[in-house]
Design an enzyme around this catalytic site. Structure first.
Site, PDB file in Angstrom:
ATOM      1  N   GLY A  43      93.622 125.095  61.290  1.00 32.25           N
ATOM      2  CA  GLY A  43      94.698 125.354  62.233  1.00 32.25           C
ATOM      3  C   GLY A  43      95.009 126.841  62.299  1.00 32.25           C
ATOM      4  O   GLY A  43      94.822 127.562  61.316  1.00 32.25           O
ATOM      5  N   GLN A  48     100.082 134.059  64.280  1.00 28.11           N
ATOM      6  CA  GLN A  48      99.180 134.517  63.205  1.00 28.11           C
ATOM      7  C   GLN A  48      98.138 135.524  63.687  1.00 28.11           C
ATOM      8  O   GLN A  48      97.396 136.076  62.881  1.00 28.11           O
ATOM      9  CB  GLN A  48      98.455 133.321  62.571  1.00 28.11           C
ATOM     10  CG  GLN A  48      99.367 132.442  61.734  1.00 28.11           C
ATOM     11  CD  GLN A  48      98.577 131.323  61.092  1.00 28.11           C
ATOM     12  OE1 GLN A  48      98.309 130.323  61.728  1.00 28.11           O
ATOM     13  NE2 GLN A  48      98.209 131.495  59.832  1.00 28.11           N
ATOM     14  N   CYS A  88      97.163 128.420  53.993  1.00 23.35           N
ATOM     15  CA  CYS A  88      97.518 129.072  55.255  1.00 23.35           C
ATOM     16  C   CYS A  88      96.651 130.313  55.401  1.00 23.35           C
ATOM     17  O   CYS A  88      96.505 131.074  54.447  1.00 23.35           O
ATOM     18  CB  CYS A  88      98.994 129.457  55.230  1.00 23.35           C
ATOM     19  SG  CYS A  88      99.533 130.319  56.717  1.00 23.35           S
ATOM     20  N   LEU A  89      96.088 130.523  56.591  1.00 27.12           N
ATOM     21  CA  LEU A  89      95.198 131.678  56.797  1.00 27.12           C
ATOM     22  C   LEU A  89      95.940 133.009  56.654  1.00 27.12           C
ATOM     23  O   LEU A  89      95.308 134.039  56.455  1.00 27.12           O
ATOM     24  CB  LEU A  89      94.513 131.589  58.165  1.00 27.12           C
ATOM     25  CG  LEU A  89      93.496 130.450  58.318  1.00 27.12           C
ATOM     26  CD1 LEU A  89      92.935 130.429  59.738  1.00 27.12           C
ATOM     27  CD2 LEU A  89      92.368 130.561  57.301  1.00 27.12           C
ATOM     28  N   HIS A 130     102.626 122.106  59.966  1.00 26.20           N
ATOM     29  CA  HIS A 130     102.439 123.465  59.457  1.00 26.20           C
ATOM     30  C   HIS A 130     102.406 124.469  60.621  1.00 26.20           C
ATOM     31  O   HIS A 130     103.092 125.497  60.579  1.00 26.20           O
ATOM     32  CB  HIS A 130     101.125 123.522  58.656  1.00 26.20           C
ATOM     33  CG  HIS A 130     100.805 124.870  58.093  1.00 26.20           C
ATOM     34  ND1 HIS A 130     100.815 125.136  56.745  1.00 26.20           N
ATOM     35  CD2 HIS A 130     100.451 126.028  58.704  1.00 26.20           C
ATOM     36  CE1 HIS A 130     100.493 126.410  56.556  1.00 26.20           C
ATOM     37  NE2 HIS A 130     100.257 126.968  57.721  1.00 26.20           N
ATOM     38  N   GLU A 131     101.621 124.151  61.653  1.00 29.08           N
ATOM     39  CA  GLU A 131     101.476 125.093  62.772  1.00 29.08           C
ATOM     40  C   GLU A 131     102.755 125.188  63.598  1.00 29.08           C
ATOM     41  O   GLU A 131     103.117 126.273  64.063  1.00 29.08           O
ATOM     42  CB  GLU A 131     100.290 124.708  63.667  1.00 29.08           C
ATOM     43  CG  GLU A 131      98.929 124.647  62.964  1.00 29.08           C
ATOM     44  CD  GLU A 131      98.594 125.860  62.116  1.00 29.08           C
ATOM     45  OE1 GLU A 131      99.081 126.973  62.419  1.00 29.08           O
ATOM     46  OE2 GLU A 131      97.863 125.714  61.129  1.00 29.08           O
ATOM     47  N   HIS A 134     105.080 127.628  62.159  1.00 27.25           N
ATOM     48  CA  HIS A 134     104.750 129.017  62.495  1.00 27.25           C
ATOM     49  C   HIS A 134     105.438 129.461  63.781  1.00 27.25           C
ATOM     50  O   HIS A 134     105.854 130.607  63.902  1.00 27.25           O
ATOM     51  CB  HIS A 134     103.237 129.179  62.680  1.00 27.25           C
ATOM     52  CG  HIS A 134     102.487 129.448  61.402  1.00 27.25           C
ATOM     53  ND1 HIS A 134     102.739 130.545  60.614  1.00 27.25           N
ATOM     54  CD2 HIS A 134     101.480 128.773  60.789  1.00 27.25           C
ATOM     55  CE1 HIS A 134     101.920 130.532  59.569  1.00 27.25           C
ATOM     56  NE2 HIS A 134     101.148 129.457  59.640  1.00 27.25           N
TER      57      HIS A 134
HETATM   58 ZN   LIG Z   1      99.730 128.830  58.346  1.00 20.22          ZN
END
Ligand SMILES: [Zn+2]
Length: 170
Positions: A43, A48, A88-89, A130-131, A134
């Site tokens: 994701g 991000q 998380c990236l 999660h997304e 963000h």
């Molecule tokens: Zn994330």
């Protein structure tokens, strides 16, 4: 375009709705898709990559709807609870258990501007939550229990130490 790392302030902004899926937006989304796959993520939310709009990508494979781009997404129902490892990236190397709803119902618009209804569970439901966080400026560290948060506090300090300001290529 680069993946923005914690503690970049764009990650704390509440993202604005995407008004138009124009050529420029499509190009950015394509680049995001490449970045996400390259980073082997499941994701990636627009903030991000420093783009503060309400849009994210999820590619967990095996979904019946086949959609990967979710624009102006809304979760309308949550059920159950699961405590599972999550990453998380924007926090490379950090994994922690997070409690999330097990199943969700949601809607969003796809790349063609069509409204789509989503029912997801397991990894897809976790990724959605999660997304969506963000897009509201919330991060998975906010949802960690106190002991999990303590366990990664040194890693967080290291991210803060290495942070040199917004939009610097990593
Ligand atoms: Zn994330």
């Amino acid at each position: 375009m680069n993946i923005v790392l914690y503690p970049d302030p764009v990650l704390r902004q509440k993202a604005k709705p995407l008004k138009e899926i124009d050529k420029e937006a499509c190009k950015k989304i394509e680049e995001m898709m490449e970045l996400m796959h390259h980073a082997q993520g499941v994701g990636l939310a627009a903030p991000q990559v420093g783009w503060s709009v309400r849009l994210f990508l999820i590619d967990v494979g095996g979904t019946s709807h086949g959609e990967k781009v979710f624009i102006n997404p809304v979760i309308v129902e949550e059920a159950g609870e699961l405590n599972k490892e999550e990453g998380c990236l924007s926090f490379p190397g950090i994994m922690s258990k997070i409690i999330r709803a097990q199943r969700i119902k949601a809607h969003a618009y796809n790349l063609k501007g069509l409204k789509i209804e989503i029912e997801a569970e397991g990894l897809a439901a976790r990724a959605w939550q999660h997304e969506l966080d963000h897009l509201n400026g919330e991060l998975f560290i906010d949802r960690m229990g106190p002991s999990n948060r303590l366990a990664i506090s040194q890693q967080l300090k290291e991210f803060e130490r290495l942070y040199k300001g917004a939009k610097v290529p990593v």
